[in-house]
Scaffold this active site. Structure first.
Site, PDB file in Angstrom:
ATOM      1  N   TYR A 133      53.644  62.512  81.051  1.00  0.00           N
ATOM      2  CA  TYR A 133      54.799  63.331  80.657  1.00  0.00           C
ATOM      3  C   TYR A 133      54.654  64.762  81.187  1.00  0.00           C
ATOM      4  O   TYR A 133      55.576  65.313  81.799  1.00  0.00           O
ATOM      5  CB  TYR A 133      54.908  63.322  79.123  1.00  0.00           C
ATOM      6  CG  TYR A 133      55.963  64.229  78.570  1.00  0.00           C
ATOM      7  CD1 TYR A 133      57.313  63.899  78.659  1.00  0.00           C
ATOM      8  CD2 TYR A 133      55.627  65.444  77.954  1.00  0.00           C
ATOM      9  CE1 TYR A 133      58.292  64.739  78.155  1.00  0.00           C
ATOM     10  CE2 TYR A 133      56.596  66.281  77.438  1.00  0.00           C
ATOM     11  CZ  TYR A 133      57.928  65.924  77.539  1.00  0.00           C
ATOM     12  OH  TYR A 133      58.895  66.752  77.040  1.00  0.00           O
ATOM     13  N   SER A 169      59.641  71.467  79.675  1.00  0.00           N
ATOM     14  CA  SER A 169      58.865  71.484  78.426  1.00  0.00           C
ATOM     15  C   SER A 169      57.744  72.502  78.585  1.00  0.00           C
ATOM     16  O   SER A 169      57.373  72.851  79.711  1.00  0.00           O
ATOM     17  CB  SER A 169      58.261  70.093  78.177  1.00  0.00           C
ATOM     18  OG  SER A 169      57.440  70.108  77.019  1.00  0.00           O
TER      19      SER A 169
HETATM   20  P1  NAP Z   1      65.554  62.148  72.390  1.00  0.00           P
HETATM   21  O1  NAP Z   1      65.979  62.676  71.069  1.00  0.00           O
HETATM   22  O2  NAP Z   1      64.679  60.949  72.425  1.00  0.00           O
HETATM   23  O3  NAP Z   1      66.863  61.871  73.241  1.00  0.00           O
HETATM   24  C1  NAP Z   1      66.722  61.394  74.555  1.00  0.00           C
HETATM   25  C2  NAP Z   1      68.103  61.186  75.142  1.00  0.00           C
HETATM   26  O4  NAP Z   1      67.944  60.783  76.495  1.00  0.00           O
HETATM   27  C3  NAP Z   1      68.899  60.095  74.443  1.00  0.00           C
HETATM   28  O5  NAP Z   1      70.264  60.432  74.481  1.00  0.00           O
HETATM   29  C4  NAP Z   1      68.624  58.878  75.312  1.00  0.00           C
HETATM   30  O6  NAP Z   1      69.665  57.904  75.151  1.00  0.00           O
HETATM   31  C5  NAP Z   1      68.631  59.538  76.698  1.00  0.00           C
HETATM   32  N1  NAP Z   1      67.926  58.788  77.750  1.00  0.00           N
HETATM   33  C6  NAP Z   1      66.658  58.321  77.739  1.00  0.00           C
HETATM   34  N2  NAP Z   1      66.404  57.676  78.893  1.00  0.00           N
HETATM   35  C7  NAP Z   1      67.531  57.752  79.641  1.00  0.00           C
HETATM   36  C8  NAP Z   1      67.895  57.268  80.925  1.00  0.00           C
HETATM   37  N3  NAP Z   1      67.043  56.569  81.687  1.00  0.00           N
HETATM   38  N4  NAP Z   1      69.141  57.534  81.385  1.00  0.00           N
HETATM   39  C9  NAP Z   1      70.010  58.229  80.634  1.00  0.00           C
HETATM   40  N5  NAP Z   1      69.735  58.720  79.418  1.00  0.00           N
HETATM   41  C10 NAP Z   1      68.503  58.469  78.926  1.00  0.00           C
HETATM   42  O7  NAP Z   1      64.776  63.267  73.224  1.00  0.00           O
HETATM   43  P2  NAP Z   1      64.697  64.838  73.007  1.00  0.00           P
HETATM   44  O8  NAP Z   1      63.544  65.131  72.135  1.00  0.00           O
HETATM   45  O9  NAP Z   1      66.020  65.394  72.657  1.00  0.00           O
HETATM   46  O10 NAP Z   1      64.289  65.287  74.483  1.00  0.00           O
HETATM   47  C11 NAP Z   1      65.288  65.624  75.430  1.00  0.00           C
HETATM   48  C12 NAP Z   1      64.646  66.397  76.563  1.00  0.00           C
HETATM   49  O11 NAP Z   1      63.965  67.513  76.040  1.00  0.00           O
HETATM   50  C13 NAP Z   1      63.617  65.585  77.336  1.00  0.00           C
HETATM   51  O12 NAP Z   1      63.703  65.882  78.708  1.00  0.00           O
HETATM   52  C14 NAP Z   1      62.287  66.078  76.792  1.00  0.00           C
HETATM   53  O13 NAP Z   1      61.267  65.981  77.721  1.00  0.00           O
HETATM   54  C15 NAP Z   1      62.629  67.515  76.500  1.00  0.00           C
HETATM   55  N6  NAP Z   1      61.775  68.141  75.485  1.00  0.00           N
HETATM   56  C16 NAP Z   1      61.852  67.772  74.175  1.00  0.00           C
HETATM   57  C17 NAP Z   1      61.061  68.427  73.233  1.00  0.00           C
HETATM   58  C18 NAP Z   1      61.153  68.142  71.763  1.00  0.00           C
HETATM   59  O14 NAP Z   1      60.489  68.839  70.985  1.00  0.00           O
HETATM   60  N7  NAP Z   1      61.958  67.208  71.301  1.00  0.00           N
HETATM   61  C19 NAP Z   1      60.163  69.433  73.644  1.00  0.00           C
HETATM   62  C20 NAP Z   1      60.103  69.758  74.992  1.00  0.00           C
HETATM   63  C21 NAP Z   1      60.915  69.117  75.901  1.00  0.00           C
HETATM   64  P3  NAP Z   1      69.479  56.356  75.595  1.00  0.00           P
HETATM   65  O15 NAP Z   1      68.129  55.932  75.114  1.00  0.00           O
HETATM   66  O16 NAP Z   1      70.618  55.621  74.961  1.00  0.00           O
HETATM   67  O17 NAP Z   1      69.598  56.343  77.080  1.00  0.00           O
END
Ligand code: NAP
Length: 259
Positions: free
Chosen positions: A157, A143
């Protein structure tokens, strides 16, 4: 055009929705055989079904990245389903918000266990199989928050996202001896269900601070992952790609408005 993904066995953790689903979609559309991983089997399978309906090869798999046993079974499942592991996208992550004075040690541990230890565990479990690939690739989703920027409520985080990069720099040297590359993507604010849940005011203020004036799409991250996993990126390891619409560039609060 990148042509080297066809037929490759790809694991994407945290792929039932959000950025992981976008990464899985881009790999599927480019011929990868994708294992869609999340803790919720129904949601992982629903995502895989959607990808198959668009012509891709995908299966859902339930596993928790905080558990080494789950990760070992995941690696075995990928080998059984797709004959090996070529590309691992360690994407699963959580971002609950709590300011330091309200943050409990348990909340801290949960975020670290998922985002940082989870990155280590899935790589450790997949490593024996990645070694057998002639195009072993690991792509981390880090991130901008932590490595470059800060935001109130995300101290834990940010620590995990910066920690992933510290891990990666030594991992890149160790994995290089097996011909495996490891790189990280640093997304800015990406339009996902979880981020949208932070509310319209969060989205408005973020969009106003981004030179390209909008949040990114999950496919924007997927294409960066596709490049890092391609044959064409074979000589890149231990590096980061920021995908943030320029969000980390303005020198002052009004720099974007002045443009
Ligand atoms: P999201 O929409 O909340 O999706 C998270 C995914 O991770 C879901 O499929 C969830 O499914 C899974 N997950 C959560 N805990 C888990 C575990 N312990 N084991 C296996 N799977 C797990 O999140 P996102 O926004 O796409 O973020 C994904 C990644 O991108 C993260 O690493 C986040 O830090 C990074 N990121 C996101 C943003 C953003 O703007 N969205 C920005 C920078 C970085 P389940 O809950 O069913 O397990």
């Amino acid at each position: 055009m990148l042509t080297s993904i066809a037929g490759r066995s790809v694991i994407v953790t945290g792929a039932s929705k959000g950025i992981g689903k976008g990464i899985a979609n881009v790999f599927c559309r480019n011929g990868g055989r994708v294992l869609v991983v999340s803790r919720n089997l129904e949601e992982a399978e629903a995502c895989a079904e959607e990808l198959r309906c668009s012509g891709g090869t995908a299966r859902g798999y339930a596993a928790d990245v905080t558990r080494i046993g789950d990760m070992q079974m995941l690696a075995d499942a990928a080998v059984a389903a797709h004959g090996g592991i070529d590309i691992l996208c360690a994407n699963a992550g959580i971002f609950p918000q709590a300011k330091i004075e309200d943050l409990s040690p348990e909340d801290w541990d949960h975020v670290v266990a998922t985002n940082l230890k989870g990155t280590f565990l899935v790589i450790k479990a997949c490593l024996p199989h990645l070694k057998n690939s002639d195009q072993g690739r690991v792509v981390l989703t880090s991130s901008i928050t932590g490595p470059i920027t800060g935001f109130p409520g995300w101290s834990h985080y940010g620590a995990t996202k910066a920690g992933q990069l510290g891990f990666m720099r030594t991992a890149s040297i160790e994995l290089a001896s097996h011909g495996i590359t490891i790189n990280a993507i640093l997304p800015g604010n990406i339009r996902t269900e979880s981020l949208m849940a932070l509310g319209p005011e969060y989205e408005r203020s973020m969009a106003a601070s981004i030179p390209l004036k909008k949040l990114g799409t999950v496919e924007d991250i997927g294409y960066a992952a596709l490049f890092l996993a391609s044959k064409e990126a074979a000589y890149i390891t231990g590096q980061t790609i920021v995908v943030d619409g320029g969000q980390t560039l303005p020198e002052s609060l009004d720099a974007v408005a002045r443009a």
